[in-house]
Design a protein around this motif. Structure first.
Motif, PDB file in Angstrom:
ATOM      1  N   VAL A   6      34.676   0.266 -18.352  1.00  0.00           N
ATOM      2  CA  VAL A   6      33.477  -0.382 -17.825  1.00  0.00           C
ATOM      3  C   VAL A   6      33.731  -1.878 -17.640  1.00  0.00           C
ATOM      4  O   VAL A   6      33.412  -2.458 -16.595  1.00  0.00           O
ATOM      5  CB  VAL A   6      32.274  -0.147 -18.754  1.00  0.00           C
ATOM      6  N   LEU A   7      34.315  -2.505 -18.649  1.00  0.00           N
ATOM      7  CA  LEU A   7      34.622  -3.941 -18.551  1.00  0.00           C
ATOM      8  C   LEU A   7      35.571  -4.213 -17.392  1.00  0.00           C
ATOM      9  O   LEU A   7      35.387  -5.164 -16.626  1.00  0.00           O
ATOM     10  CB  LEU A   7      35.250  -4.426 -19.855  1.00  0.00           C
ATOM     11  N   ALA A  12      27.886  -3.917 -18.858  1.00  0.00           N
ATOM     12  CA  ALA A  12      29.140  -3.912 -19.608  1.00  0.00           C
ATOM     13  C   ALA A  12      29.011  -4.725 -20.893  1.00  0.00           C
ATOM     14  O   ALA A  12      29.445  -4.294 -21.980  1.00  0.00           O
ATOM     15  CB  ALA A  12      30.276  -4.456 -18.743  1.00  0.00           C
ATOM     16  N   LYS A  26      30.209   4.123 -17.989  1.00  0.00           N
ATOM     17  CA  LYS A  26      31.541   4.483 -17.487  1.00  0.00           C
ATOM     18  C   LYS A  26      31.414   5.231 -16.159  1.00  0.00           C
ATOM     19  O   LYS A  26      32.164   4.978 -15.208  1.00  0.00           O
ATOM     20  CB  LYS A  26      32.246   5.343 -18.532  1.00  0.00           C
TER      21      LYS A  26
END
Length: 557
Positions: free
Chosen positions: A312-313, A364, A393
């Motif tokens: 996600v990041l 995030a 995600k």
């Protein structure tokens, strides 16, 4: 027809035909962390103490030197050396020095295991923000960074092993090279889960493990996708008499001898070219059990949860990196007598991308904040993570490729040129949606959590309800979605639609509460309205785009 014997006279032999005008300056020498969305996020999630260091990392990430490292690491791809000149098996992967420089900074800045040894509240949020900023110029080296961060909670299922290796996994020293782990100043870790016959269905694995009298186990099998094979330690799944189990496999044994880790080949991947992904073969490979026999999936899932956070990041960072390039371009490029950013349709496109990026980054960092608080004993945040991680995600990683290609299009033909860096961002964009479980896996995981862990839905609902009454469109979308989450015979068929809507209402809740009103209004009008446009640049009329454009990254001033 008479052919002239002498060339015609030139009217102006000093005319300049290649004077460059109306091209933006290179986006270099800037602070990648100079982004209000990112800075507001770390303050909100309890890591305001990291702001000075984040700017320092951001200035380095935006420097010409680091941009050159990123280019070199991807142009000069890893090379596999299976044997030395005498025919001895060595199974080593050679990387360009630029790749090592990128990793050295990442480890030194605490982006690997350091947060697990940091008692300060917000340590995992600080690391998340640093990861987003530092992987902006080059994402490939983020793979070993992410796996090393993620291995620590899983390794704690074997306290004796954790006592030896955790201090080295949380170290800020990058110490490459295959040597006995305990002799090094710092370690990197990886994982070996999937096999060719099963992929995501790891219970179909055929790698076996046999226990020996000395307490070690011996593995035999072939893994299908094991990234960063030059890392020091790997968590590996293998079949035992008690079922699928998790094992720690070092590349080098404690006595300094090489463990059997035959790298059969490196994958020829679409993107992520700087990072090596391999097929290792185990043959009487020494391993130590991590967690209870037959509980391998349950043990390694602690690692997978953390790497999903980094997916996600990474996707939020990739969207933001592409947006920064597009925003920089449209601020400087003129067409038909006006800069692109002043053209109504381009303003709509770039503002829409800005809304997408803000929603992705806010989600995030919210998930990173939940990780931090869950590690400190907050059961509500742990329950929220169970659903929110998979939801984030699924959606943020799905949005990265379409956002990057829209940003690339803002540059026109310049964006299609490798020199712009956007083709690399585009090739890298699908990776996070695949790694650690594709979209279907995430959607089904959300359904599993809703069915088996009702507290996770309650925590998710509490997050949305925190914005109740602030925006009627959000309230309506959540009310409709809540009714549709009731189990029905066709719920699995509807899983993707449900998880997409969960992501949108979660992002909407965050923006309504924390973002400027113009950003939240644009999000709800374009993402939650029933007649929303499907392409970027279809924001409805009447929105105030100025505050959105003022928050775009990619400024050099």
């Amino acid at each position: 027809m008479t052919v002239p014997t002498t060339p015609p006279p030139r009217s102006n032999p000093t005319a300049r035909t290649h004077e460059v005008t109306n091209q933006p300056p290179p986006l270099v020498g800037h602070d990648v962390a100079d982004d209000p969305v990112l800075l507001e996020g770390i303050r909100r999630e309890g890591a305001d103490w990291y702001e000075t260091d984040l700017h320092r990392v951001g200035r380095l990430a935006g420097s010409a030197e680091v941009q050159a490292w990123a280019e070199q690491a991807n142009r000069c791809e890893p090379v596999l050396h299976t044997h030395d000149r005498y025919g001895n098996r060595i199974d080593e992967v050679e990387f360009h020095p630029a790749y090592h420089r990128l990793l050295d900074v990442a480890v030194r800045e605490g982006l690997t295991g350091a947060p697990w040894a940091d008692p300060r509240p917000g340590a995992h949020v600080a690391r998340a923000a640093g990861f987003m900023v530092w992987t902006t110029p080059e994402a490939g080296h983020g793979c070993p960074v992410s796996m090393t961060y993620a291995v620590v909670p899983a390794l704690r299922a074997a306290p004796e092993l954790a006592a030896v290796y955790e201090p080295l996994l949380t170290s800020r020293s990058y110490d490459p090279g295959l040597r006995a782990p305990a002799s090094k100043r710092g370690l990197l870790a990886g994982m070996g889960m999937t096999e060719k016959q099963g992929g995501t269905d790891v219970r179909a694995n055929t790698t076996t493990a046999i226990e020996h009298a000395d307490g070690t186990w011996r593995l035999r099998g072939h893994k299908w996708f094991t990234s960063a094979p030059m890392n020091d330690l790997f968590l590996v799944l293998a079949q035992t008499p008690g079922g699928l189990s998790c094992f720690l496999v070092p590349r080098v044994l404690p006595d300094g001898s090489r463990n059997t880790f035959r790298i059969q080949r490196l994958k020829d991947k679409l993107g992520n070219r700087s990072n090596a992904s391999s097929e290792p073969e185990f043959d009487d490979t020494v391993a130590w059990p991590v967690g209870a026999e037959g509980r391998g999936v349950r043990t390694i899932i602690d690692m997978v949860t953390m790497t999903r956070l980094d997916c996600v990041l990474g996707s939020a960072s990739g969207i933001r990196a592409a947006l920064a390039q597009a925003a920089h371009h449209v601020r400087h490029r003129s067409v038909f007598g006006r800069t692109l950013i002043d053209q109504p349709l381009m303003r709509n496109v770039i503002a829409d991308l800005g809304v997408e990026s803000e929603a992705a980054s806010s989600l995030a960092l919210r998930v990173a904040g939940a990780v931090d608080r869950a590690q400190r004993g907050d059961d509500h945040e742990r329950a929220f993570l169970r659903t929110a991680t998979a939801v984030a995600k699924y959606w943020v990683c799905k949005r990265q490729p379409v956002a990057v290609v829209e940003a690339l299009e803002c540059l026109g033909g310049n964006g299609y040129d490798e020199a712009s860096g956007l083709p690399r961002l585009y090739r890298d964009a699908p990776l996070n949606g695949i790694w650690e479980g594709s979209g279907n896996v995430q959607a089904l995981d959300v359904l599993r959590a809703l069915r088996r862990e009702p507290e996770s839905l309650a925590a998710f609902a509490a997050e949305i309800d925190a914005a109740r009454g602030a925006d009627a469109r959000l309230d309506t979308a959540w009310r409709t979605l809540r009714a549709d989450l009731a189990p029905t015979p066709d719920i699995e068929l509807r899983a993707r639609s449900l998880v997409e809507r969960m992501a949108l209402v979660l992002q909407g809740s965050l923006l309504v509460r924390h973002a400027p009103a113009a950003v939240a209004d644009a999000f709800c009008a374009s993402r939650l309205a029933p007649d929303r446009g499907l392409a970027f640049g279809t924001l409805p009329g009447g929105l105030d785009l100025g505050p959105i454009l003022d928050r775009l990254p990619g400024r050099m001033d």
